[in-house]
Structure formats: structure tokens, C-alpha cells
Design an enzyme around this catalytic site. Structure first.
Site, PDB file in Angstrom:
ATOM      1  N   PRO A 270      18.403 -48.141 -13.151  1.00 46.44           N
ATOM      2  CA  PRO A 270      18.971 -47.529 -14.353  1.00 46.44           C
ATOM      3  C   PRO A 270      19.215 -46.043 -14.096  1.00 46.44           C
ATOM      4  CG  PRO A 270      16.608 -47.943 -14.641  1.00 46.44           C
ATOM      5  CD  PRO A 270      17.003 -48.560 -13.337  1.00 46.44           C
TER       6      PRO A 270
ATOM      7  N   CYS B 161      10.475 -41.920 -16.819  1.00 48.52           N
ATOM      8  CA  CYS B 161      11.314 -40.728 -16.997  1.00 48.52           C
ATOM      9  C   CYS B 161      10.457 -39.531 -17.419  1.00 48.52           C
ATOM     10  CB  CYS B 161      12.385 -40.997 -18.045  1.00 48.52           C
ATOM     11  SG  CYS B 161      13.441 -39.562 -18.275  1.00 48.52           S
TER      12      CYS B 161
ATOM     13  N   LYS C 104       9.292 -50.543 -15.668  1.00 49.44           N
ATOM     14  CA  LYS C 104       9.616 -49.665 -14.526  1.00 49.44           C
ATOM     15  C   LYS C 104       8.755 -48.414 -14.664  1.00 49.44           C
ATOM     16  CE  LYS C 104      13.390 -47.223 -12.168  1.00 49.44           C
ATOM     17  NZ  LYS C 104      13.398 -45.814 -12.563  1.00 49.44           N
TER      18      LYS C 104
ATOM     19  N   ASN D 289      10.981 -48.999  -5.498  1.00 50.52           N
ATOM     20  CA  ASN D 289      12.118 -48.106  -5.721  1.00 50.52           C
ATOM     21  C   ASN D 289      11.782 -46.703  -5.197  1.00 50.52           C
ATOM     22  OD1 ASN D 289      13.024 -46.050  -8.417  1.00 50.52           O
ATOM     23  ND2 ASN D 289      14.567 -46.928  -7.075  1.00 50.52           N
ATOM     24  N   GLY D 290      12.822 -46.014  -4.733  1.00 58.38           N
ATOM     25  CA  GLY D 290      12.669 -44.618  -4.323  1.00 58.38           C
ATOM     26  C   GLY D 290      13.077 -44.391  -2.886  1.00 58.38           C
TER      27      GLY D 290
HETATM   28  C1  FMN Z   1      21.451 -39.461 -12.587  1.00 61.91           C
HETATM   29  C2  FMN Z   1      20.159 -40.247 -12.698  1.00 61.91           C
HETATM   30  C3  FMN Z   1      19.790 -40.791 -13.899  1.00 61.91           C
HETATM   31  C4  FMN Z   1      18.621 -41.560 -14.019  1.00 61.91           C
HETATM   32  N1  FMN Z   1      18.331 -42.167 -15.212  1.00 61.91           N
HETATM   33  C5  FMN Z   1      17.270 -43.025 -15.287  1.00 61.91           C
HETATM   34  C6  FMN Z   1      17.033 -43.803 -16.444  1.00 61.91           C
HETATM   35  O1  FMN Z   1      17.803 -43.783 -17.420  1.00 61.91           O
HETATM   36  N2  FMN Z   1      15.941 -44.615 -16.463  1.00 61.91           N
HETATM   37  C7  FMN Z   1      15.090 -44.711 -15.381  1.00 61.91           C
HETATM   38  O2  FMN Z   1      14.114 -45.468 -15.424  1.00 61.91           O
HETATM   39  N3  FMN Z   1      15.302 -43.993 -14.267  1.00 61.91           N
HETATM   40  C8  FMN Z   1      16.373 -43.179 -14.198  1.00 61.91           C
HETATM   41  N4  FMN Z   1      16.633 -42.517 -13.024  1.00 61.91           N
HETATM   42  C9  FMN Z   1      15.737 -42.736 -11.865  1.00 61.91           C
HETATM   43  C10 FMN Z   1      16.246 -43.913 -11.021  1.00 61.91           C
HETATM   44  O3  FMN Z   1      16.248 -45.110 -11.762  1.00 61.91           O
HETATM   45  C11 FMN Z   1      15.373 -44.092  -9.761  1.00 61.91           C
HETATM   46  O4  FMN Z   1      14.060 -44.427 -10.171  1.00 61.91           O
HETATM   47  C12 FMN Z   1      15.299 -42.833  -8.903  1.00 61.91           C
HETATM   48  O5  FMN Z   1      16.580 -42.251  -8.739  1.00 61.91           O
HETATM   49  C13 FMN Z   1      14.683 -43.142  -7.539  1.00 61.91           C
HETATM   50  O6  FMN Z   1      15.460 -44.088  -6.815  1.00 61.91           O
HETATM   51  P1  FMN Z   1      16.480 -43.616  -5.644  1.00 61.91           P
HETATM   52  O7  FMN Z   1      15.696 -42.742  -4.708  1.00 61.91           O
HETATM   53  O8  FMN Z   1      16.959 -44.880  -5.015  1.00 61.91           O
HETATM   54  O9  FMN Z   1      17.570 -42.827  -6.313  1.00 61.91           O
HETATM   55  C14 FMN Z   1      17.787 -41.751 -12.890  1.00 61.91           C
HETATM   56  C15 FMN Z   1      18.173 -41.195 -11.659  1.00 61.91           C
HETATM   57  C16 FMN Z   1      19.351 -40.469 -11.546  1.00 61.91           C
HETATM   58  C17 FMN Z   1      19.770 -39.903 -10.203  1.00 61.91           C
END
Ligand code: FMN
Length: 339
Positions: free
Chosen positions: A22, A105, A144, A217-218
């Protein structure tokens, strides 16, 4: 659009093996519809939608989705079990395949509403929220979370969080962003970069709860990395890379889901397949840029990529911008299949 027969949709449990995170403002319905041109099986998440937005805001706008997006999970932000239950029911009735609670978040706005990552300090309440939703819907309700917050950052505390949520609600599906959140002093962006990734916490969790579905995730940037994690956990969720380089998902159905009938499409084919959708959206008053902005990352490292991006950025926002902007942009970039 082609290849969207409902029979091609796998179960929500199977689709969890790979998911797109998300992301507020990024994983909109337009983005998700486009991603279905690349991958049929990957589970897609909405942006977080707060209970307030659903109960008191423009429900149509916040819950809009297109049936080709399935499987799609709606992520809710909130901490009032009753409000969450109402929203979960409304969302199930609209056709979403899963409800996910945001416990990760760290933004100030979210903290002032007492939800998001600060809920990691209240596992019992999280369990009650999940239970309240489970009681009114028949689709899965998932969590999450992070691996901790502030100085609540030991493995034991993380395990206790998961264990308590499970005891109260029987929830067995957890998606874990493998870094803690720092609730004051860091922006949400810094909170995605500064606290170190601790994949071992997530691997250990899976060992501890072998019957649960645990997604990691991450920081995952390729299908190779996802495959590596999948030797230790049940699912991998990709966030930023899914947005910055969406084409990496073109091979997902074959490689991750073992669907040998899924031929990866070329970048050009994927974008051209979206044209009927773009035209119908434009006819309904959608601005071209609201769709086209999600395509900017499609041609990473392909000759002409910069021209493609520039053409869209300069023209898709102009009044009356239509499909020709996309057609012209596509002419500026080489057509390459999977490299
Ligand atoms: C622009 C942006 C918006 C995000 N919005 C949400 C969100 O609405 N809900 C959520 O649980 N995580 C949100 N995240 C976090 C991501 O879901 C994810 O946990 C985080 O980016 C780590 O994963 P990655 O390293 O693959 O990006 C957001 C991340 C980004 C970059």
C-alpha cells in the site's frame, strides 16, 4: 482489456506469495489497473484509507476500484473497532478481497488519530480491531506492521505483539515491514530509510509460528531477492521498487507463481493494452496525467526513456491532453522485451 477472465484469478491465499505494498498517492486504482497488464497473480494493495474518510467522506472516491484489479486488498487506517467493522463491511460489499489494518505508518497526522505504527504499543486493541472486522466479513482480515517502535524494539516484544494479536483475534496473516518506526523526530520518508532492516526478525517469526502466513516487506528490489526471501517466509511485499520500476513484475506470474502459460508482455504491449481504459476514463472526465504519471518508471535503462518521461511530464498535464500524448511518448522509446 484482454486476459482478464475471472478464471485466471488465483486464490487470495496463493496471491499473497508476492504483493505490491500500500502506498499513499501511488497505488491508486489507475496504478493497480495498469499493473494488471504486467501481472495477474500478484496481490495488490490500495493506499491506506482512514475510517473517517469512508464514514464521513466521499466514499465513492475513496473506495473506487475496477474489477480487473482483483485480487486487491483494501488497507484501512483506524483504531476504533466499531468504525473499522463498519468500513470493512462496506468494503467487502464493494468487492475487495481482503481487509488489511495499517499498524506501520509513523506520520504525525496518523499518530494524532492514534492509529498506524503507534498501535504496535497496543496489541490487545489491534486484536480487538481485527476481531471486530472478522465478525462482520467473510474475507480475510490481515495486519501490516513494523518490527517495533522506538525502544520497544526487541525480538521478544515483536513476538509478543504478534502473539497477542493472534490470541485476541485468531489472525494468522501478518505482513511485516522489517524495520522499526521511530515515532518522533523522523519523517515518514526517513522512517522508510533510517531504521535498519532486520530480516532475521521476520524469519524468526515464521519459525516461531510455522502455521501463520508471514510476508516480509522492506528494501526488496528484484524478483531474485524475493525468491531468496521466499525460502524462509511465505510472501514478499514490494513497495517503492514496484512503483519506480513496475516492469520488474512482468516476469512475476511465471517466476514466482509458476504459471508457465503467462508469457511476459513487452513494455510497449503493456502500455498499449491500457489504451481502452485510458480512453474510457478520459471520456468520464479523468485527467490524462492521473493515469500517465504511473507509467513514468516503465522504461528504466531503455534507450529513449528520458524522452518518454519528459514528453509525458510536459504534456499530460495540459488542458485537453488525450491518448495521443501516450502514443507519441511511446514512439520515442525503444520496444524491448525482457532483457
Ligand atoms: C509514497 C509511499 C506511500 C506509502 N503509503 C503507505 C500506506 O498508505 N500504508 C502503508 O502501510 N504503508 C505505506 N507505505 C510504506 C510501504 O507500504 C512499505 O512498507 C515501505 O515502502 C517499505 O517497502 P519498500 O522498501 O519495498 O518500499 C508507503 C510508502 C511510500 C514510498
Amino acid at each position: 482489456m484482454e486476459n482478464k477472465a475471472p478464471s485466471s484469478i488465483i486464490s487470495i491465499e496463493d496471491s499473497r506469495k508476492l504483493s505490491i505494498a500500500p502506498m499513499l498517492d501511488w497505488t491508486t486504482s489507475h496504478y493497480r489497473t495498469f499493473m494488471r497488464e504486467l501481472t495477474q497473480h500478484t496481490l495488490l494493495y490500495t493506499e491506506m484509507v482512514t475510517t473517517g474518510a469512508i464514514l464521513f467522506g466521499d466514499q465513492e472516491r475513496h473506495l473506487k476500484f475496477n474489477e480487473v484489479e482483483a485480487n486487491v486488498a483494501l488497507q484501512l487506517g483506524g483504531s476504533d473497532p466499531e468504525a473499522l467493522a463498519k468500513c470493512a463491511k462496506i468494503s467487502e460489499d464493494r468487492g475487495y478481497n481482503e481487509i488489511n489494518l495499517n499498524v506501520g505508518c509513523p506520520s504525525n497526522r496518523v499518530q494524532s488519530g492514534s492509529f498506524g505504527a503507534c498501535l504496535m504499543a497496543e496489541p490487545k486493541l489491534v486484536g480487538e480491531c481485527i476481531k471486530a472486522m472478522q465478525d462482520v466479513v467473510s474475507i480475510p482480515v490481515t495486519v501490516k506492521s513494523r518490527i517495533g517502535i522506538d525502544d520497544q524494539d526487541s525480538y521478544e516484544q515483536f513476538e509478543d505483539f504478534i502473539g497477542t494479536v493472534n490470541q485476541v483475534s485468531d489472525c494468522q496473516t501478518f505482513i511485516v515491514h522489517a524495520r522499526k518506526a521511530i515515532l518522533s523526530g523522523l519523517s515518514p520518508k526517513e522512517n522508510r530509510e533510517i531504521p535498519p532492516l532486520k530480516y532475521d526478525f521476520v524469519y524468526r517469526l515464521k519459525e516461531q509460528f510455522p502455521d501463520f502466513h508471514i510476508s516480509l516487506n522492506g528494501g526488496v528490489k528484484s524478483l531474485e531477492e524475493a525468491e531468496e526471501h521466499l525460502t524462509k517466509v511465505d510472501g514478499v511485499m514490494i513497495g517503492r521498487e514496484a512503483y519506480n520500476n513496475p516492469y520488474l513484475f512482468a516476469e512475476a506470474d511465471q517466476r514466482i507463481f509458476g504459471d508457465t502459460s503467462a508469457e511476459p508482455v513487452s513494455r510497449h504491449e503493456a502500455i498499449k493494452s491500457l489504451y481502452p481504459y485510458v480512453e474510457s476514463e478520459l471520456a468520464n472526465g479523468t485527467y490524462l496525467n492521473h493515469i500517465a504519471r504511473h507509467l513514468l518508471g516503465m522504461f528504466q535503462a531503455v534507450p529513449g526513456a528520458r524522452k518518454f518521461r519528459r514528453h509525458i511530464s510536459e504534456n499530460a498535464t495540459k488542458p485537453g491532453a488525450d491518448l495521443n500524448v501516450l502514443i507519441d511518448a511511446l514512439d520515442m522509446v525503444a520496444d524491448q522485451s525482457l532483457s
